[in-house]
Design an enzyme around this catalytic site. Structure first.
Site, PDB file in Angstrom:
ATOM      1  N   TRP A  13       0.834  -1.203   0.000  1.00 32.52           N
ATOM      2  CA  TRP A  13       0.000   0.000   0.000  1.00 32.52           C
ATOM      3  C   TRP A  13       0.868   1.253   0.000  1.00 32.52           C
ATOM      4  CZ3 TRP A  13      -5.059   1.645   0.021  1.00 32.52           C
ATOM      5  CH2 TRP A  13      -5.314   2.928   0.515  1.00 32.52           C
ATOM      6  N   ASN A  15       0.275   5.698   0.206  1.00 28.51           N
ATOM      7  CA  ASN A  15      -0.568   6.894   0.124  1.00 28.51           C
ATOM      8  C   ASN A  15       0.297   8.150   0.073  1.00 28.51           C
ATOM      9  OD1 ASN A  15      -0.870   5.639   2.980  1.00 28.51           O
ATOM     10  ND2 ASN A  15      -1.456   7.748   3.423  1.00 28.51           N
ATOM     11  N   ASP A  16       0.310   9.019   1.072  1.00 34.16           N
ATOM     12  CA  ASP A  16       0.871  10.360   0.942  1.00 34.16           C
ATOM     13  C   ASP A  16       2.324  10.389   0.446  1.00 34.16           C
ATOM     14  OD1 ASP A  16      -1.458  10.584   2.358  1.00 34.16           O
ATOM     15  OD2 ASP A  16      -0.629  11.799   3.974  1.00 34.16           O
ATOM     16  N   GLN A  32       4.171   7.429   2.389  1.00 38.32           N
ATOM     17  CA  GLN A  32       3.508   6.510   3.299  1.00 38.32           C
ATOM     18  C   GLN A  32       3.405   5.135   2.654  1.00 38.32           C
ATOM     19  OE1 GLN A  32       1.444   7.897   6.683  1.00 38.32           O
ATOM     20  NE2 GLN A  32       3.609   7.958   6.272  1.00 38.32           N
TER      21      GLN A  32
END
Length: 334
Positions: A13, A15-16, A32
């Site tokens: 995974w 994200n940011d 992230q």
């Protein structure tokens, strides 16, 4: 399903994005990351990738991971390209909303290994009823180093707090940089808390970019154009900056000094291939009066096409569209 121009993790995974830094002839990107997972989890790590051109990224080993001192290593920033400083959010698994700002420093010149520094970096203010605090962003404002941290207050006010330092070592609380109430809707609603606040100089003005959060949900990105007066940001205008999948904007200067943003793209994944999450291509910030205008970075501008009065970048499963008003690209994930 894996796009060619938008960064995706080899697996797991993402994200940011944050901490994009031009150093020794190449860019560093931090992000992230939850290794071995296809869904978000509190136990975030800091991933790392490098690039020569801001488009084609080579993933590196994870640089920070949770340990007994923190349940998750959340978003932050990297400053001082000559020496290297990471400022990140450390959170507890059972109470992640109120994080603490921590620091890490590189242990080698390649920035592939970093060591956490013991102890919280900044003192929390005791005059605010905080319900959310995270995501430090550090810049030099022309007078001193300034750290801006996203916050939410118990009365529904979204805020950016700031601290100042002469040497990146000791930090002094400078108060609320700026804030907006949940009830403020004109000209745009900006939620009950701000994530990933980014403060940067664009032309002759200051721009504050915030990721709008409310009731446990990530919404969109908003921006204000204004002036930095002492320790306060005085906004002249507010606007919505993104539609669709863009969130968690991260500001940086490219190798030529241009002010840029990169975003997390939500909903882009190939679960069968074992990865989830992507980053936008870099966007360049400009101003049209008191309005922020975004355009594709020159690194990808030759890959765009005109669709009426819009500029479109198509890259496999990702479509980024820059509208006629220049406000940040709409993203579709067909």
């Amino acid at each position: 399903m894996r796009p060619e121009l938008h960064f995706t993790p080899t697996s797991g995974w993402v994200n940011d994005p944050y901490g994009v830094t031009w150093r020794d002839g190449r860019y560093h990107l931090f992000f992230q990351h939850v290794p071995g997972s296809l869904v978000w989890d509190v136990a975030q790590h800091w991933g790392h990738a490098v690039s020569d051109d801001l488009v084609h990224w080579t993933e590196q080993p994870v640089v920070l991971a949770p340990d007994d001192a923190d349940g998750g290593i959340w978003s932050g920033t990297v400053v001082d390209a000559n020496v290297g400083r990471m400022f990140y959010t450390s959170v507890a698994v059972d109470a992640p909303d109120l994080g603490t700002v921590q620091e890490a420093r590189p242990t080698d010149d390649t920035w592939t290994a970093w060591k956490k520094v013991d102890g919280a970096v900044v003192p929390l203010p005791d005059d605010l009823d905080l319900v959310q605090l995270r995501d430090p962003f550090v810049l030099h404002d022309g007078t001193s180093w300034r750290m801006v941290v996203g916050a939410g207050l118990s009365d529904g006010t979204a805020a950016a707090l700031s601290w100042t330092s002469d040497d990146l070592e000791g930090w002094t609380y400078a108060g609320v940089l700026t804030s907006r109430r949940d009830a403020d809707r004109d000209p745009v609603w900006t939620g009950t808390a701000w994530e990933c606040p980014q403060l940067l100089r664009v032309d002759d003005a200051w721009v504050l970019v915030v990721s709008v959060w409310s009731e446990g949900h990530t919404r969109y990105v908003a921006a204000a154009v204004g002036d930095l007066v002492g320790d306060r940001f005085e906004a002249r205008s507010w606007q919505r900056l993104t539609h669709g999948a863009h969130y968690a904007s991260s500001a940086f200067r490219d190798a030529d000094g241009r002010p840029c943003l990169i975003h997390w793209l939500r909903g882009v994944a190939d679960l069968e291939a074992g990865w989830a999450g992507a980053h936008s291509v870099p966007h360049v910030l400009g101003l049209a009066g008191d309005r922020v205008v975004l355009s594709p970075h020159p690194a990808v501008a030759d890959r765009t096409v005109k669709d009426g009065d819009r500029t479109v970048l198509v890259d496999g499963p990702v479509v980024e569209v820059f509208g006629p008003d220049g406000v940040a690209g709409y993203v579709l994930t067909p």
